[in-house]
Write a protein that holds these residues in place. Structure first.
Motif, short mmCIF file in Angstrom:
data_model
loop_
_atom_site.label_atom_id
_atom_site.label_comp_id
_atom_site.label_asym_id
_atom_site.label_seq_id
_atom_site.Cartn_x
_atom_site.Cartn_y
_atom_site.Cartn_z
N LEU B 69 0.74 -0.92 0.00
CA LEU B 69 -0.06 -0.14 0.29
C LEU B 69 0.87 1.28 0.35
O LEU B 69 1.58 1.12 0.29
CB LEU B 69 -1.32 -0.48 0.64
N ALA B 70 0.24 2.15 -0.62
CA ALA B 70 0.79 3.36 -0.69
C ALA B 70 1.18 3.45 0.99
O ALA B 70 2.83 4.47 0.97
CB ALA B 70 0.16 4.88 -1.49
N GLU B 71 0.53 3.68 1.56
CA GLU B 71 1.06 4.57 3.23
C GLU B 71 2.00 3.28 4.03
O GLU B 71 2.89 4.50 4.57
CB GLU B 71 -0.74 4.04 4.10
N ASN B 97 2.26 7.09 -6.83
CA ASN B 97 1.41 6.95 -5.77
C ASN B 97 2.63 7.21 -4.81
O ASN B 97 1.83 7.70 -3.43
CB ASN B 97 0.78 5.59 -5.72
N ILE B 98 3.46 6.40 -4.80
CA ILE B 98 3.77 6.52 -3.23
C ILE B 98 4.77 7.72 -3.15
O ILE B 98 4.69 8.74 -2.17
CB ILE B 98 4.76 5.35 -3.07
#
Ligand code: FAD
Ligand code: AMP
Lengths: 250, 313
Positions: B69-71, B97-98
């Motif tokens: 996930l990006a998070e 995204n990241i």
């Protein structure tokens, strides 16, 4: 539940861009300006969520000069309940834009912030992700489907290899891709009604954001070399011949 | 100086962009560390060979990074970045995204879609759908950049593998974001981003059934298939085939545009192709302006003819 939608005033995607005569910058003088197409899609999605009763209030926000009021009036005509202009003539690079939006979110406490995946002028594709990072909220970028369930969002994202589905706990930040929806048009009665809807103006100082200059500098802008026009051929046989012997790509 | 290069992969193979990213990183005055975060992806480390600039691979191998996930990836990058002068990722949906999330957490501005590296801090990137090129001096202490793989030729690697440093998962997962599933396209043809020939179809194909003509022609030429936004919107083919300002950017040796008008948003994704062929019934279609070879006519006559001619070879 409130949704905040960030809408940017940009040059119409279908007009031709030129540089100023001295080549120092893009010349936007007298060009048609519109709401960034991705932001129109983001706004449309927020309006649909309101129509489904999932959220109660849609607030459009734009950052920039006083001219961005026009974009906000358009957002109101499309159906936003209220609008906020964060007015500044300073250079709005992605990080400062994200900081201003984060500060506004701190004051309004929306559960959902919708943005476009990219502004079609600077093509940065950064603000949504930066905002999510600053707020420490989950992010759903490049979304092409949104479903809201109680305190979560299920989103489909367009990725380079297909589609990905995520579940995000609210509050969250989403950025829209092209196929999320087809935005509605503003009807004449709604354009008239929009004039009565609240549009407030805030300053970066009110949001307690210091308008630092960006840590980068544009050294020059230039038009890329245009591809030269080639030749029109008369037959498929001629094309294959050219590709083999002239272009040598077959 | 030190560069952290974030590699895109699917745990089984490296994305083709990786070797273009390496050659871009070689242009910077710094030593390269490659970051591979995934699950059961250790064999991928063997693709990175020692050279004067590639120092090591950092491997984070954890079930939590199966479909990261990006998070989580951003948190990992935030943790590692302070030791580096550059943080690079491909300008793909993965990298885009990241990187901005991580940069913002560190209070840094970053540049997207870098096309040229001129000096240690001087970069060119496209704006206005590639109609304008902007050259920017980035003054941040840690320079976060996403790079366009198609602008850097892939580097070939030989020799001894570089040392691998394993890190235990350093991230506390909050799990406010969850991966549910994905629908990945099964590619039976070359990947768009590394293909030498691309056949792209537009609205002129009319429907999904007809779009098979594009696939047939592609198969004759061992080519990849691409599409305009209109073709994707109309459901002829899935989103990951879109070429343009907001889709993929490609630069093959040969690009054949069939039934595509040539809107600036489409040109933004393919105008750096070496040779462009346009097939369109409208002699005034803008696609002809930048095409090396044009055939004016009905694609439903021309494409089958083309397939038949190629069959003769
Ligand atoms: C914010 C934004 C982002 C966008 N991003 C992208 C992007 O990333 N990629 C992209 O491609 N577009 C993008 N677009 C859309 C772009 O502006 C065009 O609408 C789109 O590229 C048009 O696709 P097309 O050429 O297939 O369709 P059309 O413009 O409809 O062209 C179809 C062509 O087919 C020809 N034709 C029809 N029938 C035949 C036949 N029988 N034989 C031969 N020729 C035939 C016609 O003459 C015509 O030229 C974007 C637009 C916006 C606003
Ligand atoms: N000046 C602005 N005003 C309002 N929204 C903005 C502004 N700049 C960027 N945004 C939002 O951030 C998104 C991504 O922008 P960018 O990262 O600049 O490509 C846009 O689609 C908008 O939703």
């Amino acid at each position: 539940m409130k949704a905040l939608v960030a809408v940017k005033r940009v040059v119409d995607p279908y007009v031709k861009i030129h540089l100023k005569p001295d080549g120092s910058a893009v010349d936007l003088n007298s060009l048609k300006m519109v709401m960034n197409p991705f932001d129109e899609i983001a706004l449309e999605e927020a309006l649909r969520l309101r129509e489904q009763g999932k959220i109660q209030e849609v607030i459009a926000v734009s950052l920039g000069s006083v001219a961005s009021q026009e974009t906000l009036r358009h957002a109101l005509a499309l159906g936003a309940d209220s609008a906020i202009l964060i007015q500044t003539d300073a250079w709005l690079y992605p990080l400062i834009t994200a900081k201003l939006l984060a500060a506004l979110a701190g004051q309004l406490s929306p559960q959902l912030i919708m943005l476009g995946k990219q502004a079609i002028d600077s093509d940065n594709n950064q603000v949504g992700q930066m905002l999510a990072g600053l707020l420490n909220w989950p992010q759903g970028t490049f979304v092409s489907r949104v479903t809201m369930e109680a305190d979560r969002l299920v989103v489909k994202r367009e990725i380079d290899t297909g589609l990905e589905t995520l579940s995000l706990q609210l509050p969250a930040v989403l950025t829209s891709d092209l196929r999320l929806n087809t935005p509605r048009y503003a009807t004449l009665p709604n354009i008239v009604k929009a004039k009565q809807k609240p549009l407030s103006v805030m300053t970066p100082e009110q949001l307690q954001v210091v308008m630092e200059a960006p840590h980068y500098e544009v050294i020059k802008v230039e038009m890329p070399r245009a591809r030269k026009s080639g030749v029109k051929l008369n037959s498929v046989a001629e094309l294959i011949e050219k590709l083999k012997t002239e272009a040598k790509v077959l | 100086m030190k560069t952290l290069l974030i590699v895109e992969h699917n745990n089984e193979s490296l994305n083709a962009s990786t070797f273009s990213m390496l050659s871009a990183a070689m242009l910077l005055p710094s030593i390269i560390t490659v970051l591979i975060a995934g699950s059961q992806c250790e064999p991928l480390t063997a693709f990175f060979k020692k050279n004067e600039k590639i120092e090591k691979v950092i491997l984070l191998d954890s079930p939590d990074y199966q479909t990261p996930l990006a998070e989580d990836l951003a948190a990992l990058i935030v943790k590692l970045a302070p030791e580096y002068d550059y943080v690079l990722a491909p300008a793909s949906t993965f990298g885009k995204n990241i990187l901005p999330r991580a940069a913002a957490i560190l209070g840094l501005s970053m540049l997207s879609d870098v096309l040229h590296i001129h000096e240690a801090d001087l970069f060119t990137r496209p704006i206005y759908a590639g109609n304008v090129l902007e050259t920017v001096r980035l003054k941040e202490k840690i320079k976060f950049l996403t790079l366009r793989p198609s602008s850097f030729s892939p580097m070939s690697m030989q020799g001894e593998a570089v040392p691998v440093e394993k890190i235990a998962d350093p991230i506390v997962h909050e799990r406010r974001a969850q991966f549910i599933d994905h629908e990945l396209t099964v590619y039976s043809r070359p990947e768009l981003q590394s293909a030498r020939t691309i056949i792209a179809g537009g609205r002129g194909l009319q429907n999904k059934e007809n779009f098979k003509l594009i696939e047939q022609l592609a198969d004759k030429l061992g080519a990849a298939v691409g599409a305009s936004r209109a073709a994707v919107d109309a459901g002829f083919i899935s989103n990951d085939f879109q070429i343009g300002q907001t889709g993929k950017v490609v630069a093959p040796d040969l690009y054949i545009a069939v039934g595509i008008s040539g809107a600036i948003q489409h040109l933004a994704g393919m105008k750096n192709s070496k040779v462009v062929v346009a097939i369109n019934k409208d002699p005034d279609a803008p696609i002809f302006q930048g095409a090396d070879y044009g055939l004016v006519g009905d694609l439903f006559e021309i494409v089958p003819q083309l397939i038949a001619e190629l069959d003769k070879d």
